[in-house]
Design an enzyme around this catalytic site. Structure first.
Site, PDB file in Angstrom:
ATOM      1  N   SER A 299       0.819  -1.207   0.000  1.00 49.48           N
ATOM      2  CA  SER A 299       0.000   0.000   0.000  1.00 49.48           C
ATOM      3  C   SER A 299       0.857   1.263   0.000  1.00 49.48           C
ATOM      4  CB  SER A 299      -0.942  -0.048   1.208  1.00 49.48           C
ATOM      5  OG  SER A 299      -1.857   1.012   1.215  1.00 49.48           O
ATOM      6  N   ASP A 310      10.357   5.222  -9.676  1.00 46.83           N
ATOM      7  CA  ASP A 310       9.930   5.768 -10.968  1.00 46.83           C
ATOM      8  C   ASP A 310      10.571   7.128 -11.257  1.00 46.83           C
ATOM      9  OD1 ASP A 310       8.412   3.576 -11.465  1.00 46.83           O
ATOM     10  OD2 ASP A 310       6.462   4.576 -11.323  1.00 46.83           O
ATOM     11  N   LYS A 324      -0.163  -4.141  -3.640  1.00 48.68           N
ATOM     12  CA  LYS A 324      -1.496  -3.601  -3.330  1.00 48.68           C
ATOM     13  C   LYS A 324      -1.619  -2.214  -3.956  1.00 48.68           C
ATOM     14  CE  LYS A 324      -4.656  -2.398   0.442  1.00 48.68           C
ATOM     15  NZ  LYS A 324      -4.795  -0.949   0.205  1.00 48.68           N
TER      16      LYS A 324
END
Length: 561
Positions: A299, A310, A324
């Protein structure tokens, strides 16, 4: 998800709820108001018939809660109903706060409920409760034979209220003790420990994303940056199952420029997209940053780690995360109930969704499986590095922690290390600091002698394999006197010896013992410090940082072909 009992009543009601769900959720695009009304009418009629005609009395609240839980179980594990009586569970998840004594408890089969870990500076620790104490009486109620859930309800309460707790303390002469405890508001620390480790790394252990998490990380980061020894920051998210999305966005914002996009959430309908960007000036956008993750990082942990990956702002080390990619919000319900419902999926800066399980596509038996790697898609980071969706976050550097065998597993699960640490603490009032403490060879020998071989059970794999081989040889017609003799020799050579097996796992067992002992004297902080001494992930961090240029080379822009 909360446990459920399957009864005739609950199956009937659950069936009606599932029928309703099929119309209102799974087939919403094909349904109409008449179908919804019809299914609600069916449900109401069944419930009224059961209340009127069922042979035994019905607990209406329990029956409806069971039906609701059954309906929600067909969605995903994160959509849950909390009646008014369970509001404290939801509050504790989001804030880390509750009213009580501040201790973990454990139910031991055939023994009772024990204190497994008092938290530092809480009523339990201040009153003198210790790990290993068997709870016997709480405010004149004998709790022997109670479940841990029932004991928890008895221990929790309004801050400022008092209770008397009678315990039996093992390994001491006056074993029956009655202690006065005053409940307080318990605020579990989001950052139990931060400090300089391995001589150059500013280490921050974040164990939950509560509403205090971002402030705790900020304070730790600012303090670490003041230390001239710190050449890099390691943010440890291992075992962190997540929490508040907003806390993750704030933490990412400490390391990237203001107004950087961290994620997008997309709910039902094209208009239900929300973009989350950093809103404050960063603390440091240059210092080498490492994020540690594992299979339990989920999460908000994955938002933090995945976004920093990223954006090519951090090197990720460890194991693939949980996967998740779903967002939950709470919705108020009548009579003070709350529905925690999945409302959106989140996409990190590369555009990837890291959700590992598609709950909308179930197998015929209702089960779900992880998305196979072959069906995942390639995305690129800001610098053009390839990353994939649909299976959690894959770290830049994988760590091999080795296999957990049955012997070391049973030492933990059967409380051998726990009980030895309890005995050790009863006999040693003080020990060295966490940085200096070590389990000596004499302590390891003492631990081996502490184990009762008659009560210590573990799977002896070699012996099981030999037995299976004998059966297979006999079944397939290969068993004769010569083969039997050879197998008997092999069986004798591979016969398990507990003392030998303990010695063979000496290093791992010493680590287990040390961690348990640390908690007795220095609480969770001490255990973290002790664990970092023998930590393959942190060793990987050191190796990477000591290799000139490697950190930058991992994050460097990919050259176009």
């Amino acid at each position: 998800m909360k446990p459920r009992r399957t009864t005739i009543l609950s199956r009937c009601i659950a069936g009606a709820c599932v029928a309703l769900l099929a119309v209102t959720a799974i087939s919403a695009t094909r349904s109409n108001k008449a179908e919804i009304a019809r299914n609600l009418d069916i449900f109401n009629t069944i419930y009224k018939e059961l209340q009127t005609n069922y042979v035994d009395s019905i607990d209406s609240e329990k029956a409806i809660t069971t039906a609701i839980d059954a309906m929600l179980s067909t969605l995903d594990p994160y959509t849950e109903y909390y009646p008014a009586s369970s509001q404290d569970q939801l509050t504790q998840m989001t804030s880390g706060e509750y009213g009580g004594i501040g201790a973990l408890i454990q139910e031991i089969k055939g023994k009772g409920v024990i204190i497994s870990e008092p938290y530092e500076n809480t009523p339990s620790a201040k009153a003198g409760l210790r790990a290993g104490d068997l709870l016997m009486v709480i405010d004149n109620d004998t709790v022997l034979g109670w479940t841990s859930k029932k004991v928890t309800e008895k221990l929790k309460g309004e801050p400022g209220t008092h209770l008397k707790v009678t315990v039996k303390r093992p390994y001491v002469e006056d074993s029956i003790l009655t202690l006065d405890v005053t409940r307080s508001k318990i605020q579990l620390p989001a950052v139990p420990y931060y400090g300089v480790v391995k001589d150059q790394i500013g280490y921050i252990y974040l164990n939950q994303f509560t509403d205090k998490a971002a402030d705790s990380v900020r304070d730790a980061l600012i303090e670490l940056k003041k230390d001239p020894r710190v050449k890099a920051i390691a943010l440890d998210l291992r075992g962190n199952v997540g929490g508040l999305l907003e806390a993750a966005v704030q933490i990412v914002g400490y390391f990237v420029p203001k107004n950087t996009e961290v994620l997008r959430t997309r709910g039902k309908g094209v208009l239900n997209e929300k973009v989350y960007k950093t809103t404050n000036n960063p603390i440091d956008t240059e210092i080498p940053l490492i994020v540690l993750i594992d299979g339990s990082s989920a999460s908000s942990s994955e938002i933090t780690a995945g976004s920093l990956q990223d954006l090519d702002r951090a090197v990720l080390i460890g194991n693939r995360s949980f996967g998740k990619g779903l967002v939950q919000h709470t919705r108020p319900l009548p009579f003070d109930g709350v529905l925690k419902v999945t409302v959106a999926k989140y996409y990190i800066p590369s555009g990837r969704l890291i959700q590992a399980i598609d709950y909308s596509h179930r197998n015929p038996d209702g089960s779900v499986a992880r998305i196979p790697d072959s069906l995942t898609n390639v995305f690129t980071t800001a610098n053009g590095r390839e990353v994939r969706d649909g299976g959690g976050i894959t770290p830049d550097i994988e760590v091999n922690y080795g296999e957990v065998n049955r012997l070391t597993y049973n030492i933990v699960s059967d409380n051998w290390a726990f009980d030895y640490a309890t005995k050790f603490a009863a006999e040693h009032p003080t020990i060295a600091s966490p940085e200096e403490f070590e389990v000596t060879d004499s302590m390891f020998t003492e631990f081996k002698n502490f184990i009762d071989p008659a009560k210590f059970n573990y799977d002896k794999v070699c012996e099981q394999v030999i037995e299976a081989l004998k059966k297979a040889a006999d079944t397939e017609g290969y068993m004769n006197d010569s083969v039997k003799a050879q197998l008997d020799i092999l069986e004798g050579m591979l016969k398990h010896n507990l003392n030998h097996d303990l010695d063979n796992n000496k290093k791992d067992i010493k680590g287990l013992i040390a961690g348990e002992i640390m908690k007795r004297y220095y609480f969770e902080k001490g255990q973290v410090i002790q664990t970092l001494k023998e930590d393959p992930a942190m060793d990987s961090v050191v190796v990477m940082l000591n290799e000139p240029g490697r950190y930058n080379s991992i994050l460097a822009p990919v050259k176009k072909k």
